[in-house]
Design an enzyme around this catalytic site. Structure first.
Site, PDB file in Angstrom:
ATOM      1  N   HIS A 100       1.564   4.450  -2.793  1.00 26.85           N
ATOM      2  CA  HIS A 100       1.662   5.920  -2.671  1.00 26.85           C
ATOM      3  C   HIS A 100       2.900   6.440  -3.397  1.00 26.85           C
ATOM      4  CE1 HIS A 100      -1.746   6.611  -0.146  1.00 26.85           C
ATOM      5  NE2 HIS A 100      -1.284   5.914   0.884  1.00 26.85           N
ATOM      6  N   HIS A 148       0.832  -1.205   0.000  1.00 27.45           N
ATOM      7  CA  HIS A 148       0.000   0.000   0.000  1.00 27.45           C
ATOM      8  C   HIS A 148       0.870   1.260   0.000  1.00 27.45           C
ATOM      9  CE1 HIS A 148      -3.351   2.696   1.260  1.00 27.45           C
ATOM     10  NE2 HIS A 148      -2.405   3.277   1.970  1.00 27.45           N
ATOM     11  N   GLU A 149       1.894   1.273   0.864  1.00 28.92           N
ATOM     12  CA  GLU A 149       2.781   2.450   0.926  1.00 28.92           C
ATOM     13  C   GLU A 149       3.573   2.593  -0.376  1.00 28.92           C
ATOM     14  OE1 GLU A 149       2.036   4.427   3.081  1.00 28.92           O
ATOM     15  OE2 GLU A 149       1.015   3.102   4.478  1.00 28.92           O
TER      16      GLU A 149
HETATM   17 ZN   LIG Z   1      -2.212   5.243   2.592  1.00 26.03          ZN
END
Ligand SMILES: [Zn+2]
Length: 232
Positions: free
Chosen positions: A105, A101-102
């Site tokens: 980003h 998830h990171e």
């Molecule tokens: Zn996030």
């Protein structure tokens, strides 16, 4: 006159309070459950994040360790990906999901994903907005000053816009995470289901925060409407 103790408009917030309590419990329990399940690949979350970043040509982004619980984040200003103590060295499905998830980003940043750019741009303003909006509004309410109340509402709109733009940024990062975990075969199909549950539970906390801000705006508008038009 405004009597704070008889202000029943806080009842407007109840659905958001319930949703955010539920979301908090849900993320804790889902994260805990999948923290105990190791992924077949055996890579730790930090090694996997490194591998995924490298796959996008993002060798310049270091993966660092940060203290605290669920403090994992990508810092777009410093271009650093930080994983929390419980995630960094873990090879659990939950940790792998968070790391991806990171990474999502970081990839958004690489691609110039518009909602992320908007969010980064509003961040400095949001601090001022969230500090000033409520005091301005409620002092305005006590003094029956529509001007101050309006000012409080305008500052609060800044806070709401932050939540509204955060939501697509978070959902998109999770969607990217699941795609990259699938295409790189980092997780099996059944492991992916677990990672999806963890990321969905995390997304609910953002949905709850957005709903809270929306209902808070409704509440401020109701109180504002009760005061009427002119300063007196
Ligand atoms: Zn996030």
């Amino acid at each position: 006159m405004y009597y704070p103790f008889f202000d029943t408009t806080f009842l407007i917030l109840v659905p958001a309070v319930i949703l955010s309590l539920w979301a908090q419990i849900s993320i804790k329990s889902t994260f805990q459950k999948y923290s105990r399940v190791s992924a077949h690949g055996g890579l730790t979350a930090s090694t996997l994040a490194r591998k995924l970043l490298d796959g996008y040509g993002l060798q310049n982004i270091p993966v660092e360790r940060v203290g605290g619980n669920l403090t994992d984040h990508y810092d777009p200003a410093r271009k650093v990906l930080r994983l929390s103590d419980s995630v960094y060295g873990s090879n659990s499905i939950a940790a792998i999901g968070v790391a991806a998830h990171e990474t999502g980003h970081a990839v958004q940043d690489l691609k110039g994903y518009a909602p992320l750019r908007i969010r980064n741009a509003v961040v400095p303003v949001v601090g001022i907005g969230s500090t000033l909006s409520m005091p301005l509004f409620f002092i305005g309410l006590l003094m029956r000053s529509p001007f101050m109340m309006n000012l409080g509402i305008i500052f609060f709109l800044g806070v709401l816009s932050f939540h509204l733009v955060t939501l697509p940024v978070e959902l998109d990062a999770s969607a990217r995470a699941l795609r990259m975990l699938g295409t790189t075969n980092s997780l099996t199909t059944s492991e992916l289901r677990g990672a999806r549950k963890v990321l969905r539970a995390a997304a609910m906390t953002y949905v709850a925060a957005t709903l809270m801000a929306l209902l808070q705006l409704v509440r401020l508008l109701v109180l504002r409407g009760a005061v009427g038009g002119r300063d007196d």
